[in-house]
Design an enzyme around this catalytic site. Structure first.
Site, PDB file in Angstrom:
ATOM      1  N   ASN A  44       0.902  -1.265   0.122  1.00 16.92           N
ATOM      2  CA  ASN A  44      -0.130  -0.119  -0.112  1.00 16.92           C
ATOM      3  C   ASN A  44       0.725   1.185   0.035  1.00 16.92           C
ATOM      4  O   ASN A  44       2.031   1.117   0.760  1.00 16.92           O
ATOM      5  CB  ASN A  44      -0.951  -0.087   1.212  1.00 16.92           C
ATOM      6  CG  ASN A  44      -0.431   0.210   2.252  1.00 16.92           C
ATOM      7  OD1 ASN A  44       0.763  -0.747   2.741  1.00 16.92           O
ATOM      8  ND2 ASN A  44      -0.758   0.458   3.433  1.00 16.92           N
ATOM      9  N   VAL A  45       0.409   2.169  -0.662  1.00 17.88           N
ATOM     10  CA  VAL A  45       1.170   3.498  -0.757  1.00 17.88           C
ATOM     11  C   VAL A  45       0.264   4.722  -0.631  1.00 17.88           C
ATOM     12  O   VAL A  45      -0.851   4.806  -1.389  1.00 17.88           O
ATOM     13  CB  VAL A  45       1.709   3.534  -2.171  1.00 17.88           C
ATOM     14  CG1 VAL A  45       2.384   4.942  -2.280  1.00 17.88           C
ATOM     15  CG2 VAL A  45       2.833   2.451  -2.558  1.00 17.88           C
ATOM     16  N   GLU A  46       0.547   5.353   0.449  1.00 17.66           N
ATOM     17  CA  GLU A  46      -0.465   6.730   0.633  1.00 17.66           C
ATOM     18  C   GLU A  46       0.406   7.917   0.431  1.00 17.66           C
ATOM     19  O   GLU A  46       1.753   7.809   0.730  1.00 17.66           O
ATOM     20  CB  GLU A  46      -0.825   6.533   2.201  1.00 17.66           C
ATOM     21  CG  GLU A  46      -1.491   5.369   2.706  1.00 17.66           C
ATOM     22  CD  GLU A  46      -1.775   5.325   4.033  1.00 17.66           C
ATOM     23  OE1 GLU A  46      -2.420   4.235   4.730  1.00 17.66           O
ATOM     24  OE2 GLU A  46      -0.966   6.025   5.046  1.00 17.66           O
TER      25      GLU A  46
ATOM     26  N   HIS B 112      -3.853   0.656  -3.115  1.00 15.61           N
ATOM     27  CA  HIS B 112      -4.047  -0.431  -2.227  1.00 15.61           C
ATOM     28  C   HIS B 112      -2.748  -1.608  -2.579  1.00 15.61           C
ATOM     29  O   HIS B 112      -2.711  -1.527  -3.899  1.00 15.61           O
ATOM     30  CB  HIS B 112      -5.348  -1.011  -2.268  1.00 15.61           C
ATOM     31  CG  HIS B 112      -6.373   0.042  -1.699  1.00 15.61           C
ATOM     32  ND1 HIS B 112      -7.456  -0.308  -0.683  1.00 15.61           N
ATOM     33  CD2 HIS B 112      -6.531   1.291  -1.950  1.00 15.61           C
ATOM     34  CE1 HIS B 112      -8.263   0.535  -0.441  1.00 15.61           C
ATOM     35  NE2 HIS B 112      -7.741   1.664  -1.080  1.00 15.61           N
TER      36      HIS B 112
ATOM     37  N   GLU C  25      -3.277  -4.581  -2.957  1.00 14.29           N
ATOM     38  CA  GLU C  25      -3.843  -5.742  -4.018  1.00 14.29           C
ATOM     39  C   GLU C  25      -3.779  -5.007  -5.418  1.00 14.29           C
ATOM     40  O   GLU C  25      -3.459  -5.673  -6.303  1.00 14.29           O
ATOM     41  CB  GLU C  25      -5.223  -6.142  -3.652  1.00 14.29           C
ATOM     42  CG  GLU C  25      -5.283  -6.930  -2.283  1.00 14.29           C
ATOM     43  CD  GLU C  25      -5.622  -6.060  -1.107  1.00 14.29           C
ATOM     44  OE1 GLU C  25      -5.831  -6.466  -0.251  1.00 14.29           O
ATOM     45  OE2 GLU C  25      -5.115  -4.855  -1.025  1.00 14.29           O
TER      46      GLU C  25
ATOM     47  N   CYS D 214     -10.100  -5.320   1.332  1.00 14.69           N
ATOM     48  CA  CYS D 214     -11.290  -4.514   1.505  1.00 14.69           C
ATOM     49  C   CYS D 214     -12.249  -4.639   0.467  1.00 14.69           C
ATOM     50  O   CYS D 214     -11.944  -5.102  -0.549  1.00 14.69           O
ATOM     51  CB  CYS D 214     -10.889  -3.058   2.046  1.00 14.69           C
ATOM     52  SG  CYS D 214     -10.309  -2.192   0.589  1.00 14.69           S
TER      53      CYS D 214
ATOM     54  N   CYS E 165     -10.874  -3.229  -2.780  1.00 10.12           N
ATOM     55  CA  CYS E 165      -9.925  -4.394  -3.812  1.00 10.12           C
ATOM     56  C   CYS E 165     -10.665  -5.433  -4.277  1.00 10.12           C
ATOM     57  O   CYS E 165     -10.266  -5.972  -5.275  1.00 10.12           O
ATOM     58  CB  CYS E 165      -8.908  -4.621  -2.466  1.00 10.12           C
ATOM     59  SG  CYS E 165      -7.838  -3.350  -2.224  1.00 10.12           S
TER      60      CYS E 165
END
Length: 405
Positions: A157-159, A170, A172, A197, A200
Site C-alpha cells: 500500500n502507498v499513501e 492499495h 492488491e 477491503c 480491492c
C-alpha cells in the site's frame, strides 16, 4: 488495502533473523525463460527491513522442512533456515526485480521447501509488506499474486501525504497492475496481509474468472474453512457475493478484461507531430510522449471510453509508465498517475521518505500525459493536483491524441 487510522499496525514478522550473504544469493539465482533481470549481489534496500534476532519464521511445515535442510544430504551452500530463501527472493525482487519473483525462482523455492507455490505466498507477503509506504495510517499491507505463468507479483500500500485517503494505492491493486505491466494474462491466487477491503475485492473483480481467484488471508483456530497453515483460502466469490462486474455494464463476453490484450487505436494529434523540436529537453518530452501513447493504447477503459497513458521521468532520465485501469464500480479505478507511481516504487524505489539518498518523490522531474481531449473522463487536472502535493517541482505536459479511423 489502506485500513482505518485507529487500527494498529499488524506487521506479523515471522521472517528469519539471519542475514542473507551475497554468496548465498548468487547460489540461488535462477533466470526465468520469459524474463531475465540481472540480480544484485547485495541487499542494500532490504537491510532496513531486518527484524530483531529471535523472530520465528512461518509455522507452515516449519519443523518438517527445517529438518530437511539440516540433513546430511543437503548441499553445503543451502541455508539451514528455509526462510532465508524467501527473504532472498523478495530482496532480489524488490531491489532490482521490479517487484516480480520469476517463475523459475518460485518453482525452485517451492521444490526445495516441499510446498506448492501458493503455500509460499503468505511468506512473500510478510516480507513485502515491510516496503509499504503508509505515512498516514501507519498500517503496512503487502500482497503477493501468483500468475498463471508461475511468477509472483508483489504489492504494497502507498499513501500520498497531504492528500485524501481515497488517493491511496492499495496493495492488491499494486500487485495486479504489476502483473499487468509484465504481461501476465491471468492470476490464479493472491495472498494479503489481511482480508481485502471491499474496494480491492471490487478491483479484482475485473479479472477474467474472478469468482474462482483464490484469496489467501490470515485465519485463526476458530475458523472451519479450508486452511493452509494459519491461512484461509477462499474464492473471491465468497468475499464478494452477488457482485457487480464488467458484464453488468458491457454485456459483452468477448470484450477483453483486465490483463487481457487490447489496443485502443490512438495516435497523437498531427499538430503535436508538427511542433516537435530537437533540443535535449524536447527530445526527452518526445520520447516520454511516445511511451505514454503506447500506454494509452493498452489502457483498460471499457466503461468511460477514456483511455489515457502517462509517464513520469526522473532527473536521471528513468521513466515510469502508467495507464488508466477502470473498475465497473468506478471508485476503485486507478488513474494513469497511480499506476505510474506503482512503477516508480517497484522499479525506482521512490516514495520512501526515510531514504536519505533522495527518497520520496523528489527525484521526479517531468510528467507527460496522453489523453483524448473530449473524452468523458479527463485526468490532467487530477494529475496536476496530486503532483502539486507530493512533487510540486514536476512539470506536467499534456498531449492530446485521437482515434485512428
Amino acid at each position: 488495502a489502506t485500513r482505518c487510522l485507529a487500527r494498529p499496525v499488524r506487521v506479523r514478522a515471522r521472517a528469519c533473523s539471519a542475514r542473507v550473504t551475497p554468496a548465498q544469493m548468487s547460489m540461488m539465482a535462477v533466470a526465468s525463460a520469459a524474463w531475465t533481470p540481472s540480480y544484485p549481489t547485495t541487499t542494500t534496500r532490504h537491510r532496513a527491513w531486518k527484524k530483531p534476532d529471535g523472530v520465528r519464521c512461518s509455522r507452515t511445515r516449519r519443523n518438517q522442512n527445517t529438518r530437511a535442510f539440516a540433513s546430511a544430504d543437503a548441499p553445503s551452500a543451502v541455508p539451514v533456515d528455509p526462510c532465508l530463501f524467501v527473504r532472498a527472493a523478495v530482496a532480489r525482487a524488490t531491489d532490482s526485480g521490479h517487484f516480480v519473483i520469476p517463475a523459475a525462482r518460485v518453482a525452485e523455492l517451492a521444490e526445495t521447501r516441499g510446498l506448492q507455490a501458493t503455500d509460499l505466498l503468505p511468506e512473500f507477503v510478510r516480507e513485502a509488506q515491510k516496503l509499504a509506504i503508509p505515512p498516514t495510517s501507519r498500517f503496512h499491507v503487502g500482497a503477493a499474486a501468483l500468475g498463471e505463468s508461475g511468477a509472483v507479483f508483489l504489492g504494497v500500500n502507498v499513501e500520498l501525504p497531504g492528500l485524501p485517503l481515497n488517493a491511496s494505492i492499495h496493495a492488491e491493486q499494486f500487485a495486479v497492475v504489476t502483473a499487468m505491466r509484465f504481461g501476465e494474462k491471468k492470476l490464479s491466487a493472491i495472498a494479503t496481509t489481511a482480508a481485502p477491503c471491499g474496494h480491492c475485492r471490487q478491483f479484482m473483480n475485473e479479472l477474467r474468472d474472478a469468482k474462482t481467484l483464490r484469496v489467501i488471508i490470515p485465519g485463526d483456530d476458530s475458523d472451519n474453512q479450508m486452511k493452509l497453515g494459519m491461512q484461509l483460502i477462499l474464492p473471491l466469490a465468497d468475499l464478494l457475493p452477488h457482485s457487480f462486474g464488467p458484464l453488468d455494464l458491457t454485456h459483452d463476453d468477448a470484450a477483453p478484461l483486465l490483463l487481457e490484450t487490447r489496443h485502443n487505436g490512438l495516435r497523437v494529434l498531427a499538430a503535436f507531430e508538427k511542433e516537435k523540436k530537437t533540443d535535449v529537453a524536447d527530445v526527452e518530452i518526445n520520447t516520454a510522449t511516445a511511451l505514454a501513447l503506447s500506454e494509452a493504447n493498452v489502457a483498460y477503459a471499457p466503461y468511460s471510453q477514456s483511455p489515457a497513458g502517462l509517464v513520469l521521468v526522473t532527473k536521471t532520465g528513468q521513466a515510469f509508465p502508467g495507464r488508466a485501469v477502470e473498475s465497473a464500480a468506478y471508485n476503485p479505478t486507478m488513474s494513469p498517475l497511480h499506476v505510474s507511481l506503482c512503477a516508480a516504487v517497484s522499479t525506482g524505489g521512490l516514495g520512501n521518505t526515510s531514504d536519505k539518498g533522495g527518497g520520496g518523490w523528489s527525484r521526479l522531474k517531468t510528467c507527460v500525459l496522453v489523453e483524448l481531449p473530449n473524452a468523458p473522463v479527463q485526468y490532467a487536472e487530477t494529475t496536476r493536483m496530486i503532483l502539486k502535493a507530493i512533487a510540486p517541482h514536476v512539470e506536467v505536459t499534456v498531449v492530446h491524441c485521437e482515434r485512428i479511423e
